[in-house]
Design a protein around this motif. Structure first.
Motif, PDB file in Angstrom:
ATOM      1  N   ASN B  16      51.707  45.441  52.284  1.00 51.22           N
ATOM      2  CA  ASN B  16      51.740  43.982  52.343  1.00 51.22           C
ATOM      3  C   ASN B  16      51.929  43.304  50.986  1.00 51.22           C
ATOM      4  O   ASN B  16      51.616  42.131  50.840  1.00 51.22           O
ATOM      5  N   MET B  17      52.394  44.076  50.005  1.00 53.42           N
ATOM      6  CA  MET B  17      52.615  43.480  48.695  1.00 53.42           C
ATOM      7  C   MET B  17      54.072  43.012  48.600  1.00 53.42           C
ATOM      8  O   MET B  17      54.983  43.694  49.072  1.00 53.42           O
ATOM      9  N   SER B  30      49.989  39.576  47.185  1.00 55.80           N
ATOM     10  CA  SER B  30      49.674  40.090  48.516  1.00 55.80           C
ATOM     11  C   SER B  30      50.066  39.072  49.580  1.00 55.80           C
ATOM     12  O   SER B  30      49.898  37.864  49.392  1.00 55.80           O
ATOM     13  N   ASP B  32      48.702  39.370  52.602  1.00 56.15           N
ATOM     14  CA  ASP B  32      47.648  39.552  53.612  1.00 56.15           C
ATOM     15  C   ASP B  32      47.373  38.265  54.392  1.00 56.15           C
ATOM     16  O   ASP B  32      47.025  38.311  55.573  1.00 56.15           O
ATOM     17  N   GLY B  48      46.944  35.680  42.961  1.00 60.07           N
ATOM     18  CA  GLY B  48      47.519  36.949  43.403  1.00 60.07           C
ATOM     19  C   GLY B  48      47.768  37.078  44.895  1.00 60.07           C
ATOM     20  O   GLY B  48      48.173  38.139  45.378  1.00 60.07           O
ATOM     21  N   PHE B  49      47.529  36.015  45.635  1.00 55.98           N
ATOM     22  CA  PHE B  49      47.775  36.029  47.072  1.00 55.98           C
ATOM     23  C   PHE B  49      48.635  34.832  47.471  1.00 55.98           C
ATOM     24  O   PHE B  49      48.414  33.724  46.953  1.00 55.98           O
TER      25      PHE B  49
END
Ligand code: SF4
Lengths: 363, 77
Positions: B16-17, B30, B32, B48-49
């Motif tokens: 999922n990256m 990510s 996610d 980071g997401f």
């Protein structure tokens, strides 16, 4: 995508004219979010708005509302042998009762600044002999990614990673604020990125129960002015509704995947907000299923009882009762280089934003 | 701290990256929290997401709405 249009001075001017024509009586609004406080100060928006519109800054800087007790706990983790504390940079200089994370680091304790909780996971993988405690501070924008990191750690069977969850959830705190007789706010500029997760529904009570107009607003100058315009329009028309100005990033339902992630890993708990006190169910405790990732259980610490910082009015600043430059220490004893209170430390703190971007800092 | 920056998804890899472009800089984030995001989408990135997909259609509509405000004004005046 081209965002320049949201910085277009001509569009901004139109909105300002419209706001001026609509706000024919004094109207006090509050920007709840620290990122808004910075955007407003940086772009000088207070100066271009008519005198009738007053903007107060609110409790939306997660670092600033973190209680001394929680900061002391984070510091205590850093003092435990074999423990590495991983934290967002904003937390480093925040003074607790007796120390700060940056002072602990200077004293030789292992404190590392990271950009993402994924970096904390990578650290745990790289250094299996250390236990990594991640300091989880933030609102609903940040909580789902900490939850996702915990789930990733769980899936990877990572045994040396845990989280100190000092997260807070926003809507009930706004209820406490508009209910406070000392706080005279007529309309709320709601946080854009918290809302990108939670959507519109959790704020409905603000309009329905308290009759306070509330608009979810983006962060470019045109976004902020649009939010102000929507609020003054509601006030002028005698309406109170929760509306979304920042439609490109905030669907009405928010982000259900992220919310499910929060739900799965955390459960509501009471939380202490600096300046406001304990608000029931506005904290997020790690659920029993994920107890192996709960730093409070993995690395038990017992910090000494917290003491408040003498002379700092950060608590009142966070409620919009005192403006930053009304604090006696503002710009003298308290400046960003040697801050006395958290509102001057965090890049999103109201005191820091006023000091850096307005001439109150030098006046 | 709730700052999130717009980025564009360039490719989606394992776990999922995704590789995203943030104003010319490539970063790994990510997905996610935005499992439906696809290559080419604009997303908001926070620590980071990716936390939300940005809707260009709504961005345009907001602009048109603001432009209309003035249109009404000049029609009145
Ligand atoms: S200026 Fe400094 S001491 Fe005064 S309220 Fe702000 S952070 Fe606290």
């Amino acid at each position: 995508m081209d965002l320049d249009v949201f910085r277009d001075p001509a569009l901004a001017r139109r909105l300002i004219d419209r706001i001026t024509a609509t706000a024919t009586r004094p109207m006090t609004l509050m920007e709840v979010c620290g990122t808004h406080t910075v955007a407003i100060a940086k772009n000088g928006l207070r100066d271009v708005l008519p005198d009738s519109v007053r903007l107060l800054s609110g409790p939306g800087c997660p670092v600033c509302v973190t209680s001394n007790a929680d900061i002391d706990t984070a510091i205590e983790f850093a003092r435990q042998p074999g423990v590495t504390v991983a934290t967002f940079g904003d937390m480093m200089k925040v003074p607790g009762s007796r120390s700060s994370l940056s002072r602990e680091k200077a004293d030789g304790h292992d404190v590392r600044v990271i950009y993402s909780p994924l970096d904390a996971l990578a650290l745990a993988e790289r250094e299996p002999e250390r236990h990594i405690v991640f300091i989880g501070v933030g609102f609903e924008t940040t909580a789902p990614l900490i939850a996702a990191a915990i789930k990733r750690a769980h899936a990877a069977g990572l045994g040396n990673f845990s989280v100190f969850s000092a997260h807070k959830t926003v809507p009930a705190a706004l209820g406490a604020l508009v209910n406070d007789p000392e706080v005279a706010v007529e309309g709320l500029i709601l946080p854009g990125h918290v809302s990108a997760i939670i959507g519109l529904a959790p704020y409905r009570f603000l309009a329905e129960e308290y009759r306070v107009p509330s608009v979810i607003t983006g962060f470019e100058p045109v976004d902020v002015l649009q939010g102000v315009w929507m609020l003054v329009s509601q006030l002028a028309e005698g309406r109170a509704a929760v509306e979304i100005g920042y439609t490109r990033s905030v669907p009405e339902e928010g982000n259900p995947t992220a919310r499910a992630m929060i739900e799965e890993v955390f459960e509501p708990a009471d939380a202490e907000w600096r300046g406001i006190g304990v608000i029931p169910s506005t904290g997020l405790a790690i659920r029993e299923e994920y107890a192996t990732f709960d730093a409070l259980l993995r690395v038990p610490v017992s910090p000494e009882p917290p003491v408040e910082i003498a002379g700092c009015q950060c608590g009142e600043v966070l409620r919009g009762v005192v403006l930053p430059y009304e604090c006696r220490l503002f710009g003298t004893a308290c400046v960003p280089e040697h801050p006395v209170g958290p509102c001057m430390v965090s890049s999103e703190g109201s005191c820091a934003a006023y000091y850096r971007y307005t001439d109150y800092g030098t006046a | 701290m709730c700052l999130a920056i717009p980025a564009q998804v360039k490719s989606v890899g394992e776990l999922n990256m995704a590789e995203v472009d943030i104003m010319g800089v490539t970063r790994h984030v990510s997905l996610d929290l935005v499992p439906d995001a696809v290559v080419g989408d604009h997303v908001l990135v926070h620590a980071g997401f990716a936390i939300q997909v940005v809707d260009e259609q709504f961005a345009r509509e907001t602009m048109e709405l603001i432009e209309q405000i003035e249109f009404i004004d000049s029609a009145e005046g």
